[in-house]
Write a protein that holds these residues in place. Sequence first.
Motif: not given
Length: 517
Positions: A17-45
């Motif tokens: 389980m690499t961090p990238q693979l765990m990220q992909a698994i996490k993205l699958l179950q996020l709701s649309n609002m949670e996904l937007v919040a996650y991507v916004e955080a990645e855009l800032e980082r």
Amino acid sequence: MAMSPKLEFRQSQSLVMTPQLMQAIKLLQLSNMELVAYVEAELERNPLLERITEGEGGDAGGDSNAEPERGEAPEPGGEPSASNDWTDNDAEPSRAAMETQLDTDLGNVFPDDAPAERGSVGAGSTGSSPSTGEWGGGERGEDYNPEAFLTAETTLADHLEAQLSVAVNDPMRRLIGVNIIGLVDEAGYFTGDVEQLAQQLGVTAAEVEDVLRLIQSFEPSGVCARNLAECLAIQLKERDRFDPAMQALVRNLELLARHDRNALKRVCAVDAEDLADMIGEIRRLDPKPGLAFGSGVVHPLVPDVYVRPGTDGTWLVELNSETLPRVLVNQTYHATVVKHARSPEEKSFLADCLQSASWLTRSLDQRARTILKVASEIVRQQDAFLLHGVRYLRPLNLRTVADAIGMHESTVSRVTSNKYISTPRGVVEMKFFFSSAISASGGGEAHSAEAVRHRIKSLIEAETADDVLSDDTLVQKLKEVGIDIARRTVAKYREGMNIPSSVQRRREKMSMRSEAI
């Protein structure tokens, strides 16, 4: 037997389980609002990630990758791609092997875990309070917005604190009042403990009780009560209607809930006419006075997938593009800054950012394709529901969908968590389409548990005061239409829908009929 040391080479395979693979698994179950919040955080980082704005062309951001490599979500209505190629020329070979198997081997990672609970997301909410500006020298800051003061919604706490500031001058009593107001829920009830609050503030319980009674006299009437009976009593006292008979009625609200009028007439010592007037008085009160005030931002239900009938009789399944964050990797910016990187730390940081950005764009693309693939199969399986309604909802489980599209059922479980489909029958959660099977009498096709619940509810809604259906009668009527179900299952479904027993329903209907007369 002599023992001697020796060296052996063994070759084995394991899923790491690499961090990238765990990220992909996490993205699958996020709701649309949670996904937007996650991507916004990645855009800032990540400085190499760039948002694709509306109407931006294919060369936006200077990305030199081809269109699929940009990580853009597929356009609504597009068919799911058969390719699962997530390989990256700059990535290690072991990661490429895992990426290829992401759809089918998730069960080896978390075979028994349940979908994550949908959590609250702070990002994306639109607060209405004004921004803080510079007020020195009588000048307002750049962010000062006078309209914010006009549109800000008054909360229950604000309303109570405003009354407290007028009614109380003593600092200690005001401190007690503020703490009491902080323990009032959105319905207007005091949820704290007087003894505990007194100990916390270093005062006596009598002082807390005194301030509590004061706040109970505030508007809205009935606020800060500790239970329903106290809430109703406060409102009745203000109306000068809390006589001994009404006190007895408030003390026996459980009899009122059961519509047991004979028992109420005995405990209240009144006749039927007086009791009807008292019940009418109770019904005109507000059991949740706090709900008249705003309690925060309410987010609308936004579907992830749209389903609508096509011109040729088929169903068109489209992704809601507005819920899909569109980002790309800015290769031009990376090529510029990497030339000026001097230290190994700078080069390592840029390499990590590039790898993380590339993986995120591919994960978003794969997530969109997977949702579309699962939604299309659900629509195919539940065609009768879309055409004729909930009575025709078929029994369906995760394994059936997973086998049909060549994925592991844990992947389907993650995809269907916190996702919604807009259908001609309304906006429903994807999990709604999965229900257990109820066998059919005579060996016919099994019935969905959700469809059986709907039939039970329809039969109960159609009953009259002279013909209230017991659970046994419901079992018989369901068997007449080919549904083989036990009495305890009918009772479980009825209670799950908060429908009272036949005895309570008969009392309620007789009470309503007598009031109408």
